[in-house]
Design a protein around this motif. Structure first.
Motif, PDB file in Angstrom:
ATOM      1  N   TYR A  65       1.018   2.918   2.331  1.00 16.04           N
ATOM      2  CA  TYR A  65       2.276   3.508   3.125  1.00 16.04           C
ATOM      3  C   TYR A  65       2.996   2.671   4.072  1.00 16.04           C
ATOM      4  CZ  TYR A  65       2.604   2.000   8.544  1.00 16.04           C
ATOM      5  OH  TYR A  65       3.227   1.748   9.439  1.00 16.04           O
ATOM      6  N   GLN A  93      -3.072   3.582   3.940  1.00 16.91           N
ATOM      7  CA  GLN A  93      -3.160   1.985   3.772  1.00 16.91           C
ATOM      8  C   GLN A  93      -4.236   1.157   2.846  1.00 16.91           C
ATOM      9  OE1 GLN A  93      -3.225   1.069   7.927  1.00 16.91           O
ATOM     10  NE2 GLN A  93      -1.100   0.472   8.165  1.00 16.91           N
ATOM     11  N   THR A 109       0.826  -0.750  -0.333  1.00 22.15           N
ATOM     12  CA  THR A 109      -0.078   0.083  -0.189  1.00 22.15           C
ATOM     13  C   THR A 109       0.727   0.819  -0.510  1.00 22.15           C
ATOM     14  OG1 THR A 109       0.088  -0.207   2.734  1.00 22.15           O
ATOM     15  CG2 THR A 109      -2.296  -0.892   1.457  1.00 22.15           C
TER      16      THR A 109
END
Lengths: 595, 75
Positions: free
Chosen positions: B4, B67, B2
Motif C-alpha cells: 500500500y 495492505q 506494505t
C-alpha cells in the motif's frame, strides 16, 4: 474410448488450442474464466478416436473457486488417460507449479508450452530436454494461435497415451492432499532449466498501458473508443443490410409470390406475410451481428477488458461491485447468457448475485437489432449513432442504479486481485471462427424462437379472420386494449404491445413481429413506422425494450446460476418496473416540454 | 510497511503475506511468494486498485489486498 483432458491456467490459450485441435468453434476470450462449461470433442489421435475435454482455467488444484472445484470433481469422477498441461511459456516461472502438481498427482501428462512466439520475443529460452527429464513428462513448445508444434504434440500424445500408466479416479482422490514441496522444487528446476532476462522487453504493452490507463484520460478514452467502434459497426453494416433487404424483397416478388399464387389466401398470408417477412426482417440483421461480434472478439481477446476493470474498479466499489462486474456488463453487450455464467469466478454469493442482477440491463446484440431498426426509421443518419450511444449509456445507468439500490441487501467483502495480461491481437482464424459461431447461434435461435414467435404474432393479428388484420377486433387488438391503461402513459402504441409481449421470449422477435403487425417489410416498414410514431414514442418504446427482461434464455440462466427461482423472479419484476418508470418519466417529461 | 505504501516506480521484497487460505492460494498462484521482488507500476485515481508487477506478471489488486502484502528493502 480414451480420454484426454486439457488443463491450464486462465489466459494460456487453452481454448484456442481446443478449437484448433477440435476444429469446432469454442469461444476464446482473454479474460479469466470465460470457458466455464465443459466442452468436449472427438479427435483422431494416432489412428484412434479419442475424446478431448476442455477444462476451465485454474491456478491450482487447491483453490476454492467454483472453477477449481469443477476441475477437481472432474478428475475425481472421470477416468482420464492423458492430461495436456498447457502453460504460457512467457510466464513459466509461476505456471510451472501446475505441471508439478499434475506430476505429483500421478496423472499421465504432456506439458505444452504455449505462446512460443511471445516467449522468443521476450528473450526467454527454455531447455525442453532438461525440463522434460526433471518433470518426467514429454515437453513440447508450441503456438496454439499459429499452429506451430501442434502436430508434434499430437504425435507425442499418441505415444504417451499407450505408454504412460493411467490412474484411477479413486487413487487421485486420496492424492489430492499434499503439496508443500512443490514450491521448493519449482525454484530449483527453474534455476537449472530456464533463463529469463531480468527485465522483459514488454515495452509495447507498457507503452499502451501508459496511454489507456492514464489517470485522467483513461476513462474518457475508453468511452471514446467504444463510440468509434459502434459508429464503425453502424456505418459499415447498413449497406450490407440494405443489400440483404433488397434481395429478400426481390426474392419475394420474383420467386415466392408466383410460386405460392395457387395456395389458399390464409396459407399465402401465413407463409409470406408471417414467416417470410418476419424472419426476413430479422435475417437482414445478420451482417450487423457478424460485424458486431468481429469487433467484440478483437476487444475481448486483446486484453483491453482487464484494463477496463482496473479503471472502473474505484467506481464499481462504490456500487458494491468490483471491476469484474463492469467487464461482465461489457461482455453482456454480446449476449447476457455467457456474461451471467462468467460470474462463476466470483466466490462471494452476494457479490455474484448483485452482478447477476445488473447484467440483464446490458444492451445485448439482439436488442441492438431492434434499436438499429428503430433509429434508422425514426432518426436522421447523423442523429442515429448518437441515439444508439445514448441507449448504451442508459444501459450502464440502469445497471448502476440497480446496484446502488440493492447493494445494501447483498454486501460482500470479496478480495479483488486480477491479472493484467499482455495485449494480444487475435488471428484472422480466431475472428473467423467466432463470426461463424455467432451466425450458427443466430440461425439456431431463428429456427427455435423466431419462427414460432412470428407465427403466433401472425395468428394473433389475423384472427378472427373476418376483421381487418391487426385491427382492434383481432385477438392482438383485444390483448392490446387490455394493456392500454399500462402502456398509454408511456406512449406505446397499442399495436406495438404484441411486439413487446413476444419480445419477452427473444428480442429478435420484436422486429420480426413489427413486420407482421404492419404487414410490410424493409424500407416500406420503416416508412410506415416513421408515419405512425414520432421520435418521442419511438424513444419510449426503445427505452422500455432496453430495460425490461432480456429474453427467456437469460431468465433460465439467472435461475440455474443462482439456483433460486425467487431471485430470477425478482430480477424480472424489477426490470419490468424500472422499464415502465423510466419510459414514463421520459415520455411525460418530453411531452411536457412540448416535443 | 506494505505494498500500500509503495509509490509508482518503487519496488521492494515481499517479507510476509497476511491473508486467509483462499486469498493466500490465489496470491501464490499469481506468483506472490516470500522473498520475491514486486514493483509498483501505477495507482488508480480515487483510491482505486494498484497495478504491480511481480516477475513477468502484471497484477492489479485493491488497496485492502495491497495492505496484506508486507514488504522490506524499498528501492
Amino acid at each position: 474410448m480414451k480420454r484426454i483432458a486439457l488443463l491450464g491456467m486462465p489466459n494460456t490459450g487453452k481454448s484456442t488450442l481446443f478449437n484448433r485441435l477440435s476444429g469446432a468453434s469454442a469461444r476464446v476470450g482473454n479474460w479469466p474464466g470465460v470457458t466455464v462449461d465443459l466442452m468436449s470433442a472427438k479427435i483422431l489421435l494416432g489412428g484412434h478416436i479419442v475424446e478431448l475435454v476442455d477444462l476451465p482455467g485454474i491456478y491450482d488444484f487447491h483453490g476454492f473457486s467454483e472453477d477449481e472445484m469443477v476441475v477437481r470433481h472432474f478428475f475425481e469422477h472421470n477416468s482420464v488417460d492423458l492430461v495436456f498441461v498447457i502453460l504460457n511459456a512467457t510466464q513459466i516461472e509461476r505456471q510451472l507449479a501446475l505441471a508439478l502438481e499434475v506430476r505429483d498427482l500421478g496423472l499421465p501428462a504432456i506439458l505444452l508450452l504455449n505462446m512460443e512466439d511471445e516467449a522468443r520475443r521476450a528473450g526467454i529460452t527454455i531447455d525442453t530436454q532438461s525440463l522434460s527429464q526433471r518433470l518426467q513428462m514429454p515437453v513440447v513448445m508450441m503456438s496454439a494461435k499459429y499452429g506451430d508444434g501442434c502436430k508434434l504434440a499430437l504425435e507425442k500424445a499418441a505415444e504417451a497415451i499407450h505408454n504412460l500408466p493411467p490412474i484411477t479416479p479413486e487413487e487421485l482422490h486420496s492424492r489430492l492432499a499434499s503439496d508443500d514441496r512443490i514450491e521448493n522444487e519449482m525454484e530449483s528446476i527453474l534455476k537449472s532449466s530456464v533463463r529469463i532476462p531480468p527485465q522483459l522487453p514488454d515495452q509495447l504493452t507498457a507503452q499502451i498501458d501508459r496511454i489507456v490507463l492514464h489517470p485522467w484520460l483513461g476513462i474518457p478514452l475508453f468511452f471514446g473508443v467504444m463510440y468509434l467502434l459502434f459508429q464503425f459497426i453502424f456505418t459499415f453494416a447498413v449497406p450490407f443490410q440494405d443489400g440483404l433487404e433488397w434481395l429478400l424483397g426481390y426474392l419475394r416478388g420474383g420467386l415466392f409470390e408466383p410460386l405460392l399464387s395457387g395456395t389458399p389466401s390464409w396459407l399465402h398470408g401465413l407463409l409470406l406475410d408471417g414467416i417470410y417477412d418476419g424472419v426476413g426482417t430479422v435475417a437482414a440483421f445478420v451482417p450487423v451481428i457478424i460485424l458486431f461480434f468481429l469487433v467484440m472478439t478483437m476487444v475481448e481477446d486483446s486484453g483491453y477488458l482487464s484494463r477496463a476493470a482496473f479503471m472502473m474498479d474505484a467506481f464499481m466499489a462504490r456500487l458494491g461491485l468490483d471491476g469484474r462486474g463492469f467487464v461482465m456488463l461489457l461482455m453482456g453487450f454480446g449476449c447476457n447468457v455467457p456474461a451471467l455464467m462468467g460470474t462463476r469466478i466470483m466466490r462471494s454469493r452476494a457479490l455474484r448475485l448483485l452482478t447477476m442482477l445488473i447484467i440483464p440491463f446490458s444492451l445485448c446484440s439482439a436488442r441492438l437489432q431492434v434499436f438499429i431498426f428503430m433509429t434508422t426509421a425514426l432518426f436522421s443518419p447523423a442523429q442515429a449513432p448518437l441515439v444508439l450511444f445514448t441507449l448504451y449509456m442508459m444501459s450502464f445507468a440502469t445497471a448502476f442504479v440497480t446496484a446502488v439500490l440493492f447493494k445494501g441487501r447483498l454486501p460482500s467483502a470479496e478480495p479483488f486481485i486480477l491479472e493484467l495480461p499482455p495485449y494480444r491481437f487475435p488471428t484472422l482464424r480466431q475472428i473467423w471462427l467466432r463470426g461463424w459461431h455467432e451466425v450458427g447461434h443466430f440461425l439456431r435461435r431463428a429456427s427455435k424462437f423466431i419462427i414460432a414467435g412470428v407465427v403466433m404474432v401472425w395468428a394473433l393479428t389475423h384472427f378472427p379472420s373476418d376483421v381487418p388484420p391487426a385491427s382492434s377486433q383481432t385477438l392482438a387488438g383485444m390483448i392490446s386494449s387490455a394493456l392500454s391503461p399500462v402502456l398509454s402513459p408511456i406512449g406505446i402504441d397499442p399495436q406495438l404491445a404484441i411486439a413487446l409481449i413476444f419480445g419477452f421470449v427473444a428480442k429478435e422477435i420484436v422486429i420480426g413481429s413489427l413486420a407482421v403487425i404492419y404487414g410490410l417489410e424493409g424500407d416500406a416498414l420503416m416508412g410506415l413506422m416513421a408515419q405512425r410514431l414520432d421520435w418521442v414514442q419511438g424513444m419510449s418504446f426503445m427505452l422500455f425494450t432496453l430495460i425490461y427482461t432480456p429474453c427467456l434464455s437469460t431468465i433460465a440462466t439467472l435461475k440455474s446460476e443462482s439456483k433460486s427461482a425467487g431471485f430470477a423472479a425478482l430480477s424480472v419484476a424489477w426490470s419490468l418496473l424500472m422499464a415502465w418508470l423510466v419510459s414514463f418519466c421520459f415520455y411525460q417529461t418530453a411531452r411536457l416540454l412540448g416535443f | 510497511m506494505t505494498l500500500y505504501n509503495l509509490d509508482p516506480g518503487q519496488s521492494a521484497y515481499i517479507c510476509s503475506i497476511d491473508a486467509d487460505e483462499g486469498l493466500y492460494q490465489r496470491m501464490l498462484a499469481l506468483g506472490f511468494r516470500i522473498g520475491k521482488r514486486v514493483e509498483m507500476i501505477r495507482r488508480a485515481r480515487f483510491s482505486g486498485p494498484v497495478h504491480v508487477r511481480i516477475g513477468t506478471t502484471d497484477v492489479m489488486m485493491r488497496l485492502t489486498e495491497a495492505q496484506r502484502v508486507h514488504i522490506r528493502n524499498i528501492s
